[in-house]
Design an enzyme around this catalytic site. Structure first.
Site, PDB file in Angstrom:
ATOM      1  N   LYS A 332       0.838  -1.202  -0.029  1.00 47.66           N
ATOM      2  CA  LYS A 332       0.062  -0.016   0.064  1.00 47.66           C
ATOM      3  C   LYS A 332       0.842   1.279  -0.058  1.00 47.66           C
ATOM      4  CE  LYS A 332      -3.861  -2.151   2.733  1.00 47.66           C
ATOM      5  NZ  LYS A 332      -4.903  -1.707   1.603  1.00 47.66           N
ATOM      6  N   ARG A 406     -10.434 -11.441   1.744  1.00 45.83           N
ATOM      7  CA  ARG A 406     -11.293 -12.405   0.968  1.00 45.83           C
ATOM      8  C   ARG A 406     -10.939 -13.739   1.033  1.00 45.83           C
ATOM      9  NH1 ARG A 406     -11.899  -9.016  -4.350  1.00 45.83           N
ATOM     10  NH2 ARG A 406     -11.433  -7.412  -2.650  1.00 45.83           N
TER      11      ARG A 406
END
Length: 548
Positions: A332, A406
């Site tokens: 990130k 996920r």
């Protein structure tokens, strides 16, 4: 913070309302609510103060707008009474009484607390019959929530003077107040663990918090923790693909709240048939309850037993617990990366909900599953393009290691279906796309079951912890197609929150009621005042209460 119902104004029962007689004028405060038409709410309970209140409204040009305030520091009334128990008068505007939703009540509650916490030891808020049960519960919870603070790492801590809140209202509201206090206990735990920095809160820390709860409530709660070796034996390679980049071991924490009956017994697998890591799993895999087909073929007595068992089937809450999300190899940007400590907000919410359940002792069976891992870049980290298999045998091409939540949820969803639950609800700070779509007001909800969706939406309105139904059409599924695996873990730029939900749906068996909550925009506040919100604990508790 102590909060109690009372039927008396502070000046008439000094020893009951206050722990000791007032010593100065700032010892007690009477909080009076006024609407935007300058009507005094619960006026019949304030007859001794009516003249003083009306005078204060007039001379201060008070209009009763929401969160408008004015205080009367002068001591009026009977001189003897004033000397024995001086009471400060504090007016708070509520605006239009027909628009007192949770957002407004939250602002009013925060105004009351913030305006008095440094000046008085006790306040009495006069409500009378102004609020019905649902509104009262929201108001009480918001009053309590306003008192929450997380300053354990500051060398200088300030302790509020305000310690006691009394609410003058009907005694019939006592159950609503008790429930609000239980929710607050759970919500505070959620905020505590989510606010902890990543060097304190990692997967093992989350497991320790769960085990501490089990020791506190041994009659209600059973906790089981699976480590990476055990998950490897189960084939949970999606989960492990996230955890393998960190030196902190991933943990799957299972919390069985047995409020109605005992469940999750030992597996029928004989320990003689297992070896190595599987032997350790013999006591950790829940018994799969009989399905409907087997019940049809059973005799009457067996069918009755099956029905009784299925009635006791738990609701399962699954929380994403990425204790720090660097993005992995798909790292990130550095700006605000510190806020990625909040990426375990889903598991924090599940942990807090279980605590709230234990406090409220609701007669319902619930499993809380905390899917905890740390997503870090290293020589052992998963690479973009790697292919792994989930517990259900499906292969996943990992195109972006920052779409990791996920992956841990996928294997956890596979695992918890062994409980044959009535419903599974997973909760996760899953996608930035959800923040773009809904901002920071509502959480997104996706579901394959109309009943579960309706129940969550209803609980949302009752609790004020709002959700918004998002689509999950089959046409979105094609965005997850991979040329070399069963699926890829991202679906491109469009509809990011939707394709994430579609990905999770592939790990839910047909016929299993399931919902997914994306709380990326609601789990914490960003910026200078960054802090966890404790959502969606109020939503979950209202949903579970309604399910009894």
């Amino acid at each position: 913070m102590n909060i109690k119902l009372t039927q008396q104004l502070p000046q008439t029962h000094t020893k009951k309302i206050l722990k000791k007689e007032a010593k100065d004028k700032d010892e007690a405060c009477l909080v009076v609510l006024v609407d935007d038409k300058k009507n005094i709410l619960a006026e019949s309970a304030l007859t001794d103060y009516t003249t003083r209140i009306e005078q204060l409204i007039e001379v201060s040009h008070f209009n009763g707008k929401a969160c408008e305030t004015v205080a009367d520091y002068a001591l009026a009334g009977d001189k003897k009474t004033a000397k024995q128990n001086p009471v400060q008068l504090f007016l708070v505007g509520v605006g239009n009484v027909d628009r007192l939703n949770n957002t407004v009540l939250q602002k009013i509650a925060k105004t009351i607390y913030d305006s008095t916490q440094k000046r008085v030891a006790s306040i009495t808020v006069v409500l009378g019959d102004t609020l019905e049960d649902t509104q009262f519960g929201q108001f009480a919870l918001n009053l309590l929530a306003a008192s929450y603070r997380f300053d354990k790492y500051k060398s200088e801590q300030t302790t509020p003077i305000l310690t006691d809140i009394y609410v003058l209202a009907d005694a019939a509201l006592e159950p609503a107040l008790d429930f609000a206090q239980s929710v607050f206990a759970g919500q505070s735990l959620t905020r505590d663990v989510a606010n902890e920095p990543g060097n304190i809160c990692f997967p093992a820390y989350m497991a320790e918090q769960a085990e501490a709860l089990a020791k506190t409530y041994p009659d209600l709660l059973k906790v089981t923790v699976l480590g990476e070796d055990e998950m490897a034996e189960l084939g949970m390679d999606c989960f492990l693909a996230v955890a393998q980049g960190s030196t902190k071991e991933g943990k799957l924490v299972l919390m069985e709240y047995q409020g109605k009956s005992k469940f999750g017994a030992k597996t029928t697998t004989s320990s003689a048939k297992v070896s190595g890591g599987l032997k350790a799993l013999a006591d950790k895999i829940p018994t799969k309850l009989p399905n409907k087909k087997s019940a049809k073929n059973a005799d009457k007595d067996s069918a009755d037993d099956v029905q009784a068992t299925n009635d006791d089937a738990p609701i399962v809450l699954v929380g994403k617990g990425v204790t720090f999300d660097s993005g992995g190899i798909s790292i990130k940007p550095g700006a605000a990366m510190d806020e990625m400590k909040f990426d375990m907000g889903g598991s924090a919410a599940v942990l807090g909900t279980i605590k709230a359940l234990c406090e409220a002792r609701l007669p319902i069976n619930v499993v809380g599953a905390l899917a905890c891992a740390e997503n870090m870049p290293s020589g052992d980290a998963t690479r973009p393009g790697d292919i792994v298999k989930a517990m259900n045998g499906k292969s996943v091409e990992i195109l972006n290691t920052d779409a990791e939540g996920r992956l841990v949820l996928a294997d956890t969803l596979c695992y918890v279906q062994r409980y044959q639950p009535k419903a599974i609800i997973d909760v996760a700070t899953l996608t930035g796309a959800c923040v773009v779509a809904l901002g920071h007001v509502r959480s997104a909800v996706f579901s394959n079951d109309e009943d579960v969706l309706f129940e969550l939406e209803n609980a949302s309105m009752q609790s004020g912890d709002l959700v918004w139904h998002m689509p999950m059409d089959d046409a979105y599924q094609s965005q997850l197609d991979s040329p070399i695996a069963d699926m890829q873990n991202i679906g491109g730029k469009g509809a990011g929150a939707v394709t994430a939900a579609c990905f999770l749906s592939r790990f839910v068996e047909e016929g299993q009621a399931w919902a997914h909550l994306d709380i990326a925009g609601t789990a914490w506040n960003s910026g200078k005042e960054k802090a966890a919100t404790g959502r969606p604990v109020p939503l979950f508790m209202q949903y579970l209460k309604n399910s009894i």
